[in-house]
Design a protein around this motif. Sequence first.
Motif, PDB file in Angstrom:
ATOM      1  N   TYR A  33       0.999   6.456  -4.446  1.00 42.41           N
ATOM      2  CA  TYR A  33       1.673   5.247  -3.987  1.00 42.41           C
ATOM      3  C   TYR A  33       2.731   5.629  -2.954  1.00 42.41           C
ATOM      4  O   TYR A  33       3.585   6.477  -3.202  1.00 42.41           O
ATOM      5  N   ARG A  34       2.647   4.988  -1.777  1.00 39.11           N
ATOM      6  CA  ARG A  34       3.654   5.174  -0.748  1.00 39.11           C
ATOM      7  C   ARG A  34       4.806   4.203  -0.983  1.00 39.11           C
ATOM      8  O   ARG A  34       4.655   3.188  -1.661  1.00 39.11           O
ATOM      9  N   SER A  35       5.938   4.526  -0.405  1.00 37.22           N
ATOM     10  CA  SER A  35       7.080   3.622  -0.529  1.00 37.22           C
ATOM     11  C   SER A  35       6.815   2.340   0.252  1.00 37.22           C
ATOM     12  O   SER A  35       5.914   2.267   1.088  1.00 37.22           O
ATOM     13  N   GLY A  36       7.599   1.318  -0.024  1.00 38.43           N
ATOM     14  CA  GLY A  36       7.371   0.011   0.569  1.00 38.43           C
ATOM     15  C   GLY A  36       7.713  -0.046   2.046  1.00 38.43           C
ATOM     16  O   GLY A  36       8.331   0.851   2.615  1.00 38.43           O
ATOM     17  N   ALA A  37       7.272  -1.144   2.679  1.00 39.39           N
ATOM     18  CA  ALA A  37       7.533  -1.366   4.096  1.00 39.39           C
ATOM     19  C   ALA A  37       7.824  -2.845   4.322  1.00 39.39           C
ATOM     20  O   ALA A  37       7.485  -3.697   3.495  1.00 39.39           O
ATOM     21  N   PHE A  38       8.455  -3.132   5.462  1.00 37.19           N
ATOM     22  CA  PHE A  38       8.770  -4.503   5.844  1.00 37.19           C
ATOM     23  C   PHE A  38       8.252  -4.734   7.254  1.00 37.19           C
ATOM     24  O   PHE A  38       8.618  -4.003   8.183  1.00 37.19           O
TER      25      PHE A  38
ATOM     26  N   HIS B  90       5.289 -13.178   3.164  1.00 37.18           N
ATOM     27  CA  HIS B  90       4.031 -12.734   2.572  1.00 37.18           C
ATOM     28  C   HIS B  90       4.187 -11.348   1.947  1.00 37.18           C
ATOM     29  O   HIS B  90       5.150 -10.616   2.210  1.00 37.18           O
ATOM     30  N   PHE B  91       3.206 -11.013   1.132  1.00 37.91           N
ATOM     31  CA  PHE B  91       3.123  -9.687   0.504  1.00 37.91           C
ATOM     32  C   PHE B  91       1.724  -9.141   0.714  1.00 37.91           C
ATOM     33  O   PHE B  91       0.736  -9.872   0.598  1.00 37.91           O
ATOM     34  N   ILE B  92       1.635  -7.836   1.037  1.00 36.96           N
ATOM     35  CA  ILE B  92       0.352  -7.183   1.270  1.00 36.96           C
ATOM     36  C   ILE B  92       0.240  -5.951   0.383  1.00 36.96           C
ATOM     37  O   ILE B  92       1.181  -5.141   0.314  1.00 36.96           O
ATOM     38  N   LYS B  93      -0.885  -5.815  -0.280  1.00 38.67           N
ATOM     39  CA  LYS B  93      -1.233  -4.567  -0.947  1.00 38.67           C
ATOM     40  C   LYS B  93      -2.250  -3.860  -0.057  1.00 38.67           C
ATOM     41  O   LYS B  93      -3.392  -4.285   0.044  1.00 38.67           O
ATOM     42  N   GLN B  94      -1.815  -2.793   0.597  1.00 38.17           N
ATOM     43  CA  GLN B  94      -2.699  -2.054   1.495  1.00 38.17           C
ATOM     44  C   GLN B  94      -3.200  -0.801   0.790  1.00 38.17           C
ATOM     45  O   GLN B  94      -2.411  -0.023   0.252  1.00 38.17           O
TER      46      GLN B  94
ATOM     47  N   HIS C  65     -10.013   9.462  -3.227  1.00 39.39           N
ATOM     48  CA  HIS C  65      -8.572   9.309  -3.375  1.00 39.39           C
ATOM     49  C   HIS C  65      -8.132   8.018  -2.690  1.00 39.39           C
ATOM     50  O   HIS C  65      -8.556   7.722  -1.562  1.00 39.39           O
ATOM     51  N   ASN C  66      -7.279   7.257  -3.359  1.00 36.02           N
ATOM     52  CA  ASN C  66      -6.760   5.993  -2.833  1.00 36.02           C
ATOM     53  C   ASN C  66      -5.250   6.111  -2.628  1.00 36.02           C
ATOM     54  O   ASN C  66      -4.534   6.569  -3.521  1.00 36.02           O
ATOM     55  N   GLN C  67      -4.794   5.686  -1.452  1.00 33.32           N
ATOM     56  CA  GLN C  67      -3.360   5.659  -1.160  1.00 33.32           C
ATOM     57  C   GLN C  67      -2.929   4.199  -1.032  1.00 33.32           C
ATOM     58  O   GLN C  67      -3.424   3.476  -0.165  1.00 33.32           O
ATOM     59  N   ILE C  68      -2.017   3.778  -1.878  1.00 27.42           N
ATOM     60  CA  ILE C  68      -1.641   2.366  -1.978  1.00 27.42           C
ATOM     61  C   ILE C  68      -0.217   2.178  -1.479  1.00 27.42           C
ATOM     62  O   ILE C  68       0.683   2.966  -1.784  1.00 27.42           O
ATOM     63  N   ARG C  69      -0.042   1.100  -0.712  1.00 25.97           N
ATOM     64  CA  ARG C  69       1.268   0.836  -0.124  1.00 25.97           C
ATOM     65  C   ARG C  69       1.616  -0.640  -0.235  1.00 25.97           C
ATOM     66  O   ARG C  69       0.850  -1.493   0.214  1.00 25.97           O
ATOM     67  N   PRO C  70       2.760  -0.991  -0.825  1.00 31.29           N
ATOM     68  CA  PRO C  70       3.209  -2.396  -0.842  1.00 31.29           C
ATOM     69  C   PRO C  70       3.955  -2.726   0.446  1.00 31.29           C
ATOM     70  O   PRO C  70       4.778  -1.943   0.918  1.00 31.29           O
ATOM     71  N   ILE C  71       3.661  -3.896   1.001  1.00 32.26           N
ATOM     72  CA  ILE C  71       4.254  -4.313   2.265  1.00 32.26           C
ATOM     73  C   ILE C  71       4.762  -5.745   2.123  1.00 32.26           C
ATOM     74  O   ILE C  71       4.015  -6.628   1.690  1.00 32.26           O
TER      75      ILE C  71
ATOM     76  N   ASN D 175       7.350  -5.632  14.239  1.00 29.10           N
ATOM     77  CA  ASN D 175       8.134  -4.411  14.072  1.00 29.10           C
ATOM     78  C   ASN D 175       7.957  -3.912  12.639  1.00 29.10           C
ATOM     79  O   ASN D 175       8.365  -4.599  11.698  1.00 29.10           O
ATOM     80  N   ARG D 176       7.370  -2.743  12.498  1.00 32.13           N
ATOM     81  CA  ARG D 176       7.084  -2.206  11.167  1.00 32.13           C
ATOM     82  C   ARG D 176       8.198  -1.246  10.748  1.00 32.13           C
ATOM     83  O   ARG D 176       8.437  -0.230  11.390  1.00 32.13           O
ATOM     84  N   HIS D 177       8.848  -1.595   9.639  1.00 30.05           N
ATOM     85  CA  HIS D 177       9.936  -0.780   9.107  1.00 30.05           C
ATOM     86  C   HIS D 177       9.451  -0.061   7.853  1.00 30.05           C
ATOM     87  O   HIS D 177       8.982  -0.696   6.904  1.00 30.05           O
ATOM     88  N   ASN D 178       9.569   1.253   7.856  1.00 31.17           N
ATOM     89  CA  ASN D 178       9.106   2.085   6.753  1.00 31.17           C
ATOM     90  C   ASN D 178      10.320   2.661   6.040  1.00 31.17           C
ATOM     91  O   ASN D 178      11.168   3.306   6.669  1.00 31.17           O
ATOM     92  N   PHE D 179      10.404   2.474   4.732  1.00 35.58           N
ATOM     93  CA  PHE D 179      11.581   2.910   3.986  1.00 35.58           C
ATOM     94  C   PHE D 179      11.402   4.277   3.335  1.00 35.58           C
ATOM     95  O   PHE D 179      12.172   4.647   2.454  1.00 35.58           O
TER      96      PHE D 179
END
Length: 272
Positions: free
Chosen positions: A35-40, A219-223, A246-252, A62-66
């Motif tokens: 699981y990757r950290s969240g993004a906005f 909105h919310f995205i599960k990528q 392998h799956n890499q999951i990121r909440p946005i 504008n993609r902000h990665n935390f």
Amino acid sequence: MKTYCYRQLRKVLLGVTGLFLFLFHQPSFGQSKTYRSGAFWPEVQVEYVLKSTSFFFFRNQNRHNFDDAFNHARENGPLQYLERFQIRGGYEYVFRGHWGLGVSESYAIERTRRILFNEIYGRHIGSIGKFRFTQRAAYEHVVRWGAETFGRSRIRADVDRDINLGKIKLRPRIAYELFFNYDYKQSPADPDVEREVDRTRLRLELQYVVNQRLGIMPHFIKQSDYFLVEPAYDKVGNLIRAGGRHNQIRPIWGLDIRYTIFEGGTPFPRNR
């Protein structure tokens, strides 16, 4: 004859969308996950709609990665978490009220690279009972400076419905999108080192329709990104990650603001 052909094509699109959702959105048995950290991802959209309901559009995201482990556009200051600045412009030709064919160009700036997306897409807007059902299929030619150029197809299905709460108009929406990458240099004889699906996005959205010109959409995205990985071991030879799927999951989280300009200045109905 034309009406019959459009009906048959609509049935095909509905069937293909349902089949993909059934086949690929399955429980991930036997697969490792991280699981990757969240993004906005905030976005501003401006559309200019012609009398025919075809329209031009411009978008800035504008993609902000935390996650501090990833490169950002700036190391310090208010933009220190900015991962990508992206603009997109295009035109969609709308015909028969429910069909659309569009082209767009997107340009993205990141700290270590520049990316150009050339896209052509088709869209159909139909209904299932009281729900609006939208299907979208696209192909992108992706140019990354300093890296390989590749192709990507995207298939998306949306279901939404208008809800009126007194004077407040809301439009909840759920969408699911599939991404398929194509390596231009890979020959049919080369071994397959990729998954069937490269990425999926499950999106939950609630649009607040301020008026016919302005809409606000949190909105919310599960990528989920899908890979085939080699086994990983620590310094003494202990297995720390099994090889295989392998799956890499990121909440946005995101906030879209859309403003519409109508030809002639007066808003008119459109199927959106």
